[in-house]
Every structure is written in C-alpha cells, then in structure tokens.
Design a protein around this motif. Structure first.
Motif, mmCIF file in Angstrom:
data_model
loop_
_atom_site.group_PDB
_atom_site.id
_atom_site.type_symbol
_atom_site.label_atom_id
_atom_site.label_comp_id
_atom_site.label_asym_id
_atom_site.label_seq_id
_atom_site.Cartn_x
_atom_site.Cartn_y
_atom_site.Cartn_z
ATOM 1 N N ARG A 15 46.355 2.586 47.286
ATOM 2 C CA ARG A 15 45.241 3.275 46.630
ATOM 3 C C ARG A 15 44.838 4.523 47.408
ATOM 4 N NH1 ARG A 15 40.727 1.376 42.981
ATOM 5 N NH2 ARG A 15 39.374 3.197 42.966
ATOM 6 N N GLU A 16 44.856 4.429 48.728
ATOM 7 C CA GLU A 16 44.488 5.583 49.552
ATOM 8 C C GLU A 16 45.444 6.752 49.296
ATOM 9 O OE1 GLU A 16 44.969 2.447 50.919
ATOM 10 O OE2 GLU A 16 42.835 1.974 50.912
ATOM 11 N N ALA A 17 46.727 6.457 49.235
ATOM 12 C CA ALA A 17 47.716 7.511 48.971
ATOM 13 C C ALA A 17 47.529 8.083 47.560
ATOM 14 C CB ALA A 17 49.133 6.957 49.133
ATOM 15 N N ALA A 18 47.213 7.216 46.607
ATOM 16 C CA ALA A 18 46.985 7.670 45.237
ATOM 17 C C ALA A 18 45.751 8.562 45.154
ATOM 18 C CB ALA A 18 46.847 6.473 44.298
ATOM 19 N N LEU A 60 42.797 3.709 38.837
ATOM 20 C CA LEU A 60 43.416 3.157 40.042
ATOM 21 C C LEU A 60 42.957 1.737 40.352
ATOM 22 C CD1 LEU A 60 43.206 6.317 42.337
ATOM 23 C CD2 LEU A 60 45.120 5.541 40.915
ATOM 24 N N THR A 61 42.263 1.110 39.436
ATOM 25 C CA THR A 61 41.740 -0.230 39.704
ATOM 26 C C THR A 61 42.832 -1.275 39.903
ATOM 27 O OG1 THR A 61 41.492 -0.650 37.344
ATOM 28 C CG2 THR A 61 39.555 0.146 38.522
ATOM 29 N N TYR A 62 44.025 -1.026 39.371
ATOM 30 C CA TYR A 62 45.095 -2.022 39.522
ATOM 31 C C TYR A 62 45.506 -2.204 40.979
ATOM 32 C CZ TYR A 62 48.340 1.929 39.712
ATOM 33 O OH TYR A 62 48.987 3.079 40.049
ATOM 34 N N TYR A 63 45.185 -1.257 41.845
ATOM 35 C CA TYR A 63 45.502 -1.403 43.264
ATOM 36 C C TYR A 63 44.734 -2.555 43.909
ATOM 37 C CZ TYR A 63 48.232 2.908 43.575
ATOM 38 O OH TYR A 63 49.195 3.867 43.431
ATOM 39 N N ARG A 98 49.547 -1.639 35.247
ATOM 40 C CA ARG A 98 49.234 -0.214 35.337
ATOM 41 C C ARG A 98 49.721 0.582 34.148
ATOM 42 N NH1 ARG A 98 53.000 1.853 40.289
ATOM 43 N NH2 ARG A 98 54.986 1.463 39.307
ATOM 44 N N THR A 99 50.351 -0.062 33.198
ATOM 45 C CA THR A 99 50.873 0.647 32.037
ATOM 46 C C THR A 99 50.596 -0.140 30.778
ATOM 47 O OG1 THR A 99 52.841 1.608 31.030
ATOM 48 C CG2 THR A 99 53.161 -0.399 32.292
#
Length: 67
Positions: free
Chosen positions: A11-14, A45-48, A59-60
């Motif tokens: 998530r941080e990278a995203a 980004l909640t799926y992280y 995520r899709t």
C-alpha cells in the motif's frame, strides 16, 4: 497510469506511485484528473488491508483476471 498504482507490492508503494502520478498530471495541466485521483485513491487501495493471496480476486471486477 492507474494500473501502475495497483500493481505495486504494498500500500505504501501504491500511495507513493499515486502521488507521483498526481504530480505528473498537474505538470501536464490535468488538474481535475489529478484532484480526482488525489481525493479518492485511498478508496481504491483498500484491498491492501487483506492478505495478499486475496488481492487478485478483490482488486478487479474483471472475472477473467480474478480466476
């Protein structure tokens, strides 16, 4: 550009990628698009928060990539 956000390993990278894209869009004078991403990227980004084994399925909404 959006796909590049969602292929990150964490998530941080995203979030960092999203910020970089927002900056690129502002440079390209696409401020409305940049604002939209900046204001709503956390929702996509909640799926992280789930175990990474589940990411591909949640995520899709494309049933072919979720198989």
């Amino acid at each position: 550009m959006l796909k590049a956000i969602h292929v990150q390993e964490s998530r941080e990278a995203a979030e960092q990628k999203a910020q970089a894209i927002v900056e690129d869009l502002r440079t390209a004078r696409m401020s409305k698009t940049a604002d939209l991403i900046a204001q709503n990227d956390h929702e996509t980004l909640t799926y992280y928060a789930f175990p990474d084994i589940h990411w591909q399925k949640i995520r899709t909404n494309n049933p072919l990539s979720a198989s």
